[in-house]
Write a protein that holds these residues in place. Structure first.
Motif, short mmCIF file in Angstrom:
data_model
loop_
_atom_site.label_atom_id
_atom_site.label_comp_id
_atom_site.label_asym_id
_atom_site.label_seq_id
_atom_site.Cartn_x
_atom_site.Cartn_y
_atom_site.Cartn_z
N ASP A 292 61.58 -17.39 52.25
CA ASP A 292 62.72 -16.46 52.24
C ASP A 292 62.77 -15.68 50.93
O ASP A 292 63.04 -14.47 50.93
N ALA A 293 62.49 -16.37 49.83
CA ALA A 293 62.50 -15.70 48.53
C ALA A 293 61.37 -14.66 48.45
O ALA A 293 61.57 -13.55 47.92
N LEU A 294 60.19 -15.01 48.97
CA LEU A 294 59.08 -14.06 48.98
C LEU A 294 59.38 -12.87 49.89
O LEU A 294 59.03 -11.73 49.57
N ALA A 295 60.05 -13.14 51.01
CA ALA A 295 60.40 -12.06 51.93
C ALA A 295 61.42 -11.12 51.32
O ALA A 295 61.37 -9.89 51.54
N GLU A 296 62.36 -11.67 50.54
CA GLU A 296 63.39 -10.86 49.93
C GLU A 296 62.81 -9.82 48.97
O GLU A 296 63.35 -8.73 48.82
#
Length: 266
Positions: free
Chosen positions: A48-52
């Protein structure tokens, strides 16, 4: 018991996760959890952090690369020279399923081309009707007429695969009910399902599945356990997967654990 997620360092772990996603084009939560010794909750948080920040694209069960080179569609001629022996074995197993008098839907791609070659070789197969969206596939089968009847589905031409897609790409398919459909793909995974790198052909593949009594996905081992952008169908909608011995065992075991498909390693 879960290892300390920060033993490697959150930033370093996420950098390594990103590298894995970029190298393969797709990574699953469960595989990343096992690889880094952290929980699936931690992996989902990392993804999720990488996608953000736009580094990956989140999909159900994992993440895909956003880099165009990892996701680009390659021309038919470029892929045709790869995994030739494996595709020939897959084609042999596929054509073993065909009996005289059958109606067969044959998808596009290099594995489908190997099936077409095997159909040419099996001179005992008569009165078989082949419906295809591939111009190269149809021309390959032309020498077998009238032993085989060849029907081209129609539509707009896509040069990379010499394939026919919408508009008008599904009209013929909606008017037939074939005994069996051989579907190619760029990825098949227990969670992500059957996927393809481009959306226009994914639409045609869905129409092929809807027009056949039995659905057989033909995919060399490099496609197994991977996912791409265009959703074709859940893996449970497939009756059989024919692949080769290079397919990852863990991905095959997960597919076998589903209520379908039957997995054949040629």
């Amino acid at each position: 018991m879960e290892k300390d997620p920060d033993a490697l360092g959150t930033d370093e772990r996420r950098d390594r996760i990103l590298a894995l996603v970029e190298s393969s084009g797709f990574a699953r939560v469960v595989d990343l959890s096992a690889a880094f010794g952290v929980s699936t909750v931690t992996v989902r948080s990392d993804l999720d952090a990488l996608a953000e920040r736009g580094a990956v694209r989140r999909i159900r069960g994992g993440a895909m690369a956003t880099d165009g080179a990892a996701l680009r569609e390659r021309p038919f001629e470029e892929v045709q020279v790869e995994a030739v022996a494996e595709k020939a074995k897959i084609a042999t197993a596929a054509v073993d399923l065909i009996d005289p008098g059958m109606g067969v839907i044959l998808d596009v791609g290099t594995t489908a081309a190997a099936i077409a070659q095997e159909l040419l070789r099996r001179e005992q197969l008569t009165d078989v009707t082949v419906i295809t969206s591939g111009l190269s596939i149809a021309l390959m089968l032309e020498p077998a007429i009238p032993r085989l009847q060849v029907i081209v589905s129609g539509g707009a031409l896509r040069p990379l695969q010499h394939s026919l897609v919408s508009p008008l790409g599904t009209v013929v398919l909606q008017q037939v009910h074939a005994d069996i459909a051989f579907i190619g793909c760029n990825g098949i995974d227990a969670v992500a399902g059957v996927t393809n790198v481009n959306l226009p052909e994914a639409e045609i593949k869905r129409a092929m599945i809807a027009s056949a009594a039995e659905v057989v996905v033909v995919a060399d081992g490099s496609k197994v356990g991977r996912a791409r952008l265009g959703m074709i169908a859940p893996a449970t909608d497939v009756d059989m997967l024919i692949t080769d011995a290079s397919a990852p065992r863990s991905a095959l075991d997960e597919l076998r654990a589903l209520d379908g498909p039957h997995v054949v390693v040629a």
